[in-house]
Design a protein around this motif. Structure first.
Motif, PDB file in Angstrom:
ATOM      1  N   ARG A  43      36.369  41.149  43.757  1.00  0.00           N
ATOM      2  CA  ARG A  43      35.004  41.191  43.218  1.00  0.00           C
ATOM      3  C   ARG A  43      34.598  39.838  42.627  1.00  0.00           C
ATOM      4  O   ARG A  43      33.466  39.399  42.784  1.00  0.00           O
ATOM      5  N   ASP A  87      38.489  47.670  45.693  1.00  0.00           N
ATOM      6  CA  ASP A  87      39.130  48.466  44.645  1.00  0.00           C
ATOM      7  C   ASP A  87      39.816  47.563  43.628  1.00  0.00           C
ATOM      8  O   ASP A  87      40.709  47.990  42.932  1.00  0.00           O
ATOM      9  N   ASN A  88      39.403  46.282  43.575  1.00  0.00           N
ATOM     10  CA  ASN A  88      40.082  45.373  42.647  1.00  0.00           C
ATOM     11  C   ASN A  88      39.143  44.261  42.184  1.00  0.00           C
ATOM     12  O   ASN A  88      38.176  43.921  42.870  1.00  0.00           O
ATOM     13  N   PHE A  89      39.453  43.698  41.008  1.00  0.00           N
ATOM     14  CA  PHE A  89      38.584  42.676  40.439  1.00  0.00           C
ATOM     15  C   PHE A  89      38.824  41.289  41.028  1.00  0.00           C
ATOM     16  O   PHE A  89      37.946  40.439  40.965  1.00  0.00           O
ATOM     17  N   CYS A  98      29.922  36.757  33.753  1.00  0.00           N
ATOM     18  CA  CYS A  98      29.255  36.800  32.438  1.00  0.00           C
ATOM     19  C   CYS A  98      29.557  38.126  31.744  1.00  0.00           C
ATOM     20  O   CYS A  98      29.801  38.173  30.544  1.00  0.00           O
ATOM     21  N   LEU A  99      29.504  39.199  32.489  1.00  0.00           N
ATOM     22  CA  LEU A  99      29.653  40.531  31.896  1.00  0.00           C
ATOM     23  C   LEU A  99      31.102  40.824  31.510  1.00  0.00           C
ATOM     24  O   LEU A  99      31.368  41.450  30.496  1.00  0.00           O
ATOM     25  N   LEU A 100      32.031  40.372  32.337  1.00  0.00           N
ATOM     26  CA  LEU A 100      33.440  40.715  32.090  1.00  0.00           C
ATOM     27  C   LEU A 100      34.086  39.799  31.063  1.00  0.00           C
ATOM     28  O   LEU A 100      34.857  40.251  30.230  1.00  0.00           O
ATOM     29  N   GLU A 101      33.801  38.498  31.168  1.00  0.00           N
ATOM     30  CA  GLU A 101      34.449  37.448  30.376  1.00  0.00           C
ATOM     31  C   GLU A 101      35.936  37.325  30.691  1.00  0.00           C
ATOM     32  O   GLU A 101      36.465  36.237  30.840  1.00  0.00           O
ATOM     33  N   THR A 102      36.642  38.459  30.764  1.00  0.00           N
ATOM     34  CA  THR A 102      38.052  38.407  31.167  1.00  0.00           C
ATOM     35  C   THR A 102      38.251  39.370  32.334  1.00  0.00           C
ATOM     36  O   THR A 102      37.478  40.308  32.495  1.00  0.00           O
ATOM     37  N   VAL A 103      39.277  39.122  33.119  1.00  0.00           N
ATOM     38  CA  VAL A 103      39.547  40.011  34.247  1.00  0.00           C
ATOM     39  C   VAL A 103      40.269  41.255  33.732  1.00  0.00           C
ATOM     40  O   VAL A 103      41.330  41.152  33.122  1.00  0.00           O
ATOM     41  N   PRO A 104      39.683  42.433  33.950  1.00  0.00           N
ATOM     42  CA  PRO A 104      40.356  43.665  33.506  1.00  0.00           C
ATOM     43  C   PRO A 104      41.695  43.821  34.220  1.00  0.00           C
ATOM     44  O   PRO A 104      41.792  43.590  35.421  1.00  0.00           O
ATOM     45  N   LEU A 160      28.812  38.853  37.376  1.00  0.00           N
ATOM     46  CA  LEU A 160      29.923  39.710  36.922  1.00  0.00           C
ATOM     47  C   LEU A 160      30.837  38.967  35.946  1.00  0.00           C
ATOM     48  O   LEU A 160      31.350  39.556  34.997  1.00  0.00           O
ATOM     49  N   ALA A 168      31.781  50.808  41.332  1.00  0.00           N
ATOM     50  CA  ALA A 168      33.169  51.215  41.115  1.00  0.00           C
ATOM     51  C   ALA A 168      33.184  52.630  40.561  1.00  0.00           C
ATOM     52  O   ALA A 168      32.215  53.075  39.933  1.00  0.00           O
ATOM     53  N   CYS A 169      34.295  53.325  40.793  1.00  0.00           N
ATOM     54  CA  CYS A 169      34.396  54.686  40.286  1.00  0.00           C
ATOM     55  C   CYS A 169      35.857  55.101  40.170  1.00  0.00           C
ATOM     56  O   CYS A 169      36.728  54.582  40.881  1.00  0.00           O
TER      57      CYS A 169
END
Lengths: 340, 67
Positions: free
Chosen positions: A130, A125-127, A169-175, A167, A148-149
């Motif tokens: 991940r 439930d957390n980045f 590459c897709l995020l670039e930054t941690v949400p 992941l 995730a949901c």
């Protein structure tokens, strides 16, 4: 001959050959919450060879609406999720080797957990976790499936080292923060939809049908009747520290020193002892009882209500969840006051 | 202006000029998102400079943590 898997082997892309492959595979499932219980049940019913399931939490009443392996007694008894899940999964399919760990996953743990694993399923439930999974997946070339949901929304993506962007590459930054199940709620079909995407991709990987993989980032909102799939292959970055040409796996070193964590949206702080230790729970319960407050226990943890606001749950490995605060300093002070 | 967002026709005020403004319009400005404009993925640093025009096909996926 048992016809347990007959409907699955009749499905041509799997067949007898695919079933044989499934029965030889080992999946590591991180998290035994909503996505975790859904994924676990489907894979165990499908006849996976071995399932390792890891979770750091215990069952609460608010979980029962969507976490499909748990029942009321698990919440009443505060059973660790990994233990409750293991018990139910073994009832569902005794042929599967189910291994459960009540454990907080950081660098040290994940290096041991991935040994001999064919696929990692994300049900965290957390980045933080991940991105840890993302790095270990790249380091050991093990595919993993993000899911995730929240609310009626969900998304999933399959990360195949060497083929797809990762992941990072897709995020670039941690949400940061944002909506969680604890702040805006969640309906179970959103969970089931993500589980359906994850398990289907997992089955494709387990039967080695890579051609069939979706290769798209998929998202949906069941309440708003929206559905989207984006081809993100161009988002792969040569300079990515996790999957690029010179990887340093930044999250494998970053996470290892974190000994406290605020559990997102839970009003809870987790504290890990510097070194894992085996706690004598009987003795601890007695000591805490003498300090006032209400104490109850099961074979895996001690629950200690300090006052109306604060409660501590102490696991056998020395980990403590301090409920009723988001303040790390306050949690630490309570921890030291009662546990030394 | 009319945009096709995540497969649906959506009416958006003409004042929405860039992808960044579009994300703000949908209250996604603080989220980590992937945006596809007419089948092309946009780099995050280009969101502010990329204009949206009537009839554009846009896919927006935002990342969430729950599970």
């Amino acid at each position: 001959m048992s016809d347990r898997y007959s409907r699955q082997t009749l499905f041509a892309p799997i067949g007898e050959k695919g079933q044989e492959l499934i029965s030889q595979k080992h999946v590591l499932l991180i998290g035994a919450g909503a996505l975790g219980t859904g994924n676990a049940e489907a894979l165990v019913r499908a006849g996976i060879g071995k399932l390792t399931i890891v979770d750091r939490d215990y069952v609460e009443w608010s979980n029962l609406q969507r976490q499909q392996l748990y029942h009321e007694a698990d919440a009443t008894n505060r059973m660790p999720k990994a233990i409750a899940a293991e018990k139910r999964l073994k009832e569902i399919n005794s042929e599967v080797d189910v291994v459960a760990h009540v454990m907080d996953v950081t660098t040290e743990e994940i290096e041991l957990l991935v040994e001999g694993v064919d696929l990692i399923l994300d049900a965290t439930d957390n980045f933080d976790t991940r991105l840890l999974v993302n790095d270990i997946s790249q380091k050991h070339q093990i595919p993993w499936i993000y899911g995730a949901c929240v609310g009626s929304y969900g998304l999933s993506y399959t990360i195949f080292p060497g083929k797809t962007p990762c992941l990072n590459c897709l995020l670039e930054t941690v949400p940061l923060g944002g909506a969680t199940c604890d702040t805006v709620g969640i309906i179970s079909p959103a969970v089931q939809m993500v589980v359906a995407y994850q398990v289907t991709e997992a089955l494709k990987i387990l039967v080695e049908d890579d051609e069939a993989l979706r290769n798209k980032l998929v998202s949906f909102d069941l309440w708003k009747n929206q559905h989207t799939a984006i081809n993100v292959s161009k988002a792969k970055k040569e300079s990515c520290k996790s999957c690029g040409s010179e990887p340093t796996y930044p999250y494998l070193s970053a996470g290892s020193h974190t000994k406290t964590a605020v559990l997102c949206g839970r009003d809870t702080v987790q504290i890990r002892p510097p070194e894992p230790k085996e706690i004598n729970l009987e003795q601890l319960a007695e000591t805490l009882q003498n300090q006032g407050g209400k104490v109850d226990q099961n074979p895996f943890l001690v629950n200690f209500s300090i006052n109306d606001e604060h409660r501590m749950v102490i696991f056998q490995d020395g980990r403590v969840l301090v409920h009723g605060t988001k303040d790390i300093a306050e949690a630490k002070s309570l921890y030291h006051r009662y546990l030394g | 202006m009319k945009l096709h967002i995540n497969g649906e026709s959506v009416e958006v005020p003409n004042s929405v000029d860039s992808v960044t403004e579009l994300l703000t319009h949908f209250q996604l400005q603080d989220k980590v998102v992937i945006v596809e404009l007419n089948k092309h993925i946009l780099e995050k640093e280009n969101h502010a400079l990329t204009t949206v025009t009537d009839g554009d096909r846009i896919e927006i996926v935002h990342f969430v943590g729950g599970g």
